[in-house]
Motif scaffolding. Structure first.
Motif, short mmCIF file in Angstrom:
data_model
loop_
_atom_site.label_atom_id
_atom_site.label_comp_id
_atom_site.label_asym_id
_atom_site.label_seq_id
_atom_site.Cartn_x
_atom_site.Cartn_y
_atom_site.Cartn_z
N ALA A 1 -17.57 -25.64 -31.79
CA ALA A 1 -17.09 -26.51 -30.72
C ALA A 1 -16.83 -27.90 -31.29
CB ALA A 1 -18.11 -26.59 -29.59
N LEU A 2 -16.12 -28.72 -30.53
CA LEU A 2 -15.88 -30.12 -30.87
C LEU A 2 -16.47 -31.00 -29.80
CD1 LEU A 2 -12.17 -30.53 -32.12
CD2 LEU A 2 -14.26 -31.02 -33.42
N LEU A 3 -17.20 -32.04 -30.21
CA LEU A 3 -17.77 -33.02 -29.29
C LEU A 3 -17.10 -34.37 -29.52
CD1 LEU A 3 -21.57 -32.16 -29.67
CD2 LEU A 3 -19.92 -31.16 -28.07
N ASP A 4 -17.03 -35.19 -28.49
CA ASP A 4 -16.42 -36.52 -28.59
C ASP A 4 -17.20 -37.40 -29.57
OD1 ASP A 4 -14.39 -38.43 -27.01
OD2 ASP A 4 -16.24 -39.53 -27.40
N LEU A 5 -16.48 -38.16 -30.40
CA LEU A 5 -17.13 -38.97 -31.43
C LEU A 5 -18.02 -40.06 -30.86
CD1 LEU A 5 -14.37 -39.47 -34.17
CD2 LEU A 5 -16.47 -38.13 -34.35
N GLU A 6 -17.58 -40.73 -29.82
CA GLU A 6 -18.33 -41.85 -29.25
C GLU A 6 -19.23 -41.43 -28.10
OE1 GLU A 6 -18.44 -44.91 -30.66
OE2 GLU A 6 -17.27 -43.88 -32.21
N LYS A 7 -18.88 -40.34 -27.43
CA LYS A 7 -19.67 -39.81 -26.33
C LYS A 7 -19.95 -38.33 -26.60
CE LYS A 7 -17.77 -43.05 -22.92
NZ LYS A 7 -17.04 -43.20 -21.63
N GLY B 1 -27.87 -22.07 -28.66
CA GLY B 1 -28.79 -23.03 -29.24
C GLY B 1 -28.13 -23.77 -30.39
N GLY B 2 -28.68 -24.92 -30.74
CA GLY B 2 -28.13 -25.71 -31.83
C GLY B 2 -28.14 -24.94 -33.14
N GLY B 3 -27.19 -25.28 -34.01
CA GLY B 3 -27.10 -24.63 -35.31
C GLY B 3 -27.15 -25.65 -36.42
N CYS B 4 -26.00 -25.97 -37.01
CA CYS B 4 -25.92 -26.92 -38.11
C CYS B 4 -25.81 -28.34 -37.56
CB CYS B 4 -24.69 -26.62 -38.96
SG CYS B 4 -24.53 -24.90 -39.48
N PRO B 5 -26.27 -29.34 -38.31
CA PRO B 5 -26.02 -30.72 -37.89
C PRO B 5 -24.53 -30.97 -37.72
CG PRO B 5 -27.67 -30.68 -39.62
CD PRO B 5 -27.13 -29.27 -39.51
N PRO B 6 -24.14 -31.70 -36.68
CA PRO B 6 -22.71 -31.95 -36.43
C PRO B 6 -22.04 -32.63 -37.62
CG PRO B 6 -24.02 -32.55 -34.53
CD PRO B 6 -24.99 -32.27 -35.63
N ILE B 7 -20.79 -32.27 -37.85
CA ILE B 7 -20.00 -32.82 -38.95
C ILE B 7 -18.92 -33.73 -38.37
CG2 ILE B 7 -18.43 -32.25 -40.85
CD1 ILE B 7 -19.97 -29.55 -41.04
N GLU B 8 -18.85 -34.97 -38.85
CA GLU B 8 -17.89 -35.92 -38.30
C GLU B 8 -16.49 -35.65 -38.86
OE1 GLU B 8 -17.46 -40.73 -37.49
OE2 GLU B 8 -19.03 -39.98 -38.81
N THR B 9 -15.52 -35.51 -37.96
CA THR B 9 -14.11 -35.36 -38.34
C THR B 9 -13.30 -36.31 -37.46
OG1 THR B 9 -13.40 -33.71 -36.69
CG2 THR B 9 -14.59 -32.88 -38.62
N LEU C 1 -19.29 -28.95 -34.26
CA LEU C 1 -20.61 -28.37 -34.04
C LEU C 1 -20.55 -26.86 -34.25
CD1 LEU C 1 -23.56 -28.74 -33.10
CD2 LEU C 1 -22.76 -28.28 -30.76
N ILE C 2 -21.33 -26.39 -35.21
CA ILE C 2 -21.53 -24.95 -35.40
C ILE C 2 -22.87 -24.61 -34.74
CG2 ILE C 2 -21.72 -23.06 -37.05
CD1 ILE C 2 -19.01 -24.52 -37.10
N TYR C 3 -22.85 -23.77 -33.73
CA TYR C 3 -24.07 -23.42 -33.00
C TYR C 3 -24.20 -21.91 -32.92
CZ TYR C 3 -20.91 -22.77 -28.93
OH TYR C 3 -19.92 -22.35 -28.08
#
Length: 351
Positions: free
Chosen positions: A274-280, A241-249, A255-257
């Motif tokens: 985890a890392l998510l794509d900045l634009e997608k 499940g979701g944790g902290c709001p995503p942090i832009e790097t 993403l801390i979940y």
């Protein structure tokens, strides 16, 4: 304070408990699962406070440094006011978008737990926008979400509620919790994560008014397309499940979940990265193959709910990431880790 060594180079430091219940009143049973945001000269914390009978409200504390409390309200700042949240407002997360603060939380009416939203221009006055996730019973969810492809059997296990259709005079809905907004618009759209067990899903809209029953019906017809992360690692195999709001790097959205796995002593909740794509941001780039941290100290192992580290808020200060979490559903604790080292470790685990 213990230092937990993980992987090749990553050090995660348990900073300890930063907030405990203050005594009789609205938080007599515990404080946990805080939202945090650095704004002005202070770190502002909005935390779940549990009173007698498991009724939750949201308390407020102000920090001068990541670990130093300088002010704390003795009454809740947000509390149940409407039927959809009459048994509690729980587990807040907070971001600032377009000069407006978005505080998402779980609204519990005694039967259903659903994602809701409040906004504020100043962190003092709050406007509630009600439930923003789908409000439907499991049969309708199953019919819509199973149209395009077969549903994972865990959706039945966690959401069917043993076939109960009504409880205490209320329809029993699918539970949709852990609403976490991204801290800025992406390609002009608001994005948020939400969680219908066992996976983390994503939503994007230009404005909140688009979140109508018709929107959710169409969304669920393509439900599988909106799953961002699903449980696949040993420490998160039961559900995530979701944790902290995503942090832009520069490498992506950090993403801390939370991840959950079952043991003979019950579920264990740990923090994952985890890392998510900045634009997608529906594309996952990397994830740690082990928990970032997990229960190990007495105050994490034993409490209102045992074996829980539940991350919900984070700030960055001088390359150090401070992660605030609920410990055993009774205390608020903090962990720190080098941002540079964490991102380097994630980059070694690209998909």
């Amino acid at each position: 304070m213990a230092i937990q060594k993980l992987g090749i180079m990553l050090e995660v430091k348990k900073e300890g408990i930063v907030l405990s219940k203050s005594g009789p009143g609205f938080e007599v049973e515990g404080v946990l699962n805080p939202a945090v945001i650095h704004y002005g000269d202070y770190i502002h914390m909005f935390y779940r406070a549990v009173g007698k009978g498991n009724y939750s409200s949201i308390g407020y504390a102000k920090f001068k440094t990541p670990l130093e409390v300088v002010e704390r309200m003795d009454v809740p700042i947000i509390f149940p006011q409407f039927e959809y949240e009459e048994h509690g407002v729980e587990d807040p997360r907070i971001v600032r978008i377009d000069e407006l603060f978005y505080l998402s939380y779980c609204a519990f009416d005694g039967v259903n737990a659903l994602g809701a939203l409040a906004t504020s221009p100043d962190l003092i006055t709050w406007t509630k926008h009600g439930i923003i996730v789908p409000q439907m019973m499991f049969d309708e969810f199953k019919r819509l979400a199973g149209t395009k492809s077969k549903l994972n059997e865990k959706y039945f296990r966690y959401n069917e509620h043993e076939g109960i259709k009504e409880k205490n005079g209320k329809k029993v809905m699918i539970w949709d919790k852990n609403v976490v907004f991204f801290p800025r618009r992406i390609n002009g759209k608001l994005h948020f994560l939400h969680r219908i067990k066992p996976d983390i899903q994503i939503v994007c809209v230009h404005k909140l008014s688009e979140l109508t029953p018709e929107f959710w019906q169409n969304y669920l017809l393509r439900f599988k397309d909106y799953v961002v992360i699903y449980p696949k690692l040993k420490h998160e195999i039961s559900y995530i499940g979701g944790g902290c709001p995503p942090i832009e790097t520069k490498e992506g959205w950090l993403l801390i979940y939370h991840g959950v796995y079952d043991t003979i002593k019950g579920f264990v909740y740990c923090a994952c990265a985890a890392l998510l794509d900045l634009e997608k941001p529906d594309i996952i780039l990397a994830r740690l193959p082990y928990p970032l941290f997990k229960p190990e100290h007495e105050w994490e192992l034993h409490g209102m709910v045992n074996n829980v580290c539940f991350p919900t808020g984070a700030i960055v200060s001088n390359d150090k990431l401070y992660i605030y979490y609920g410990a055993a559903d009774e205390h608020i604790a903090c962990t720190s880790v080098s941002m540079t080292e964490l991102l380097s470790e994630l980059m070694l685990n690209l998909k």
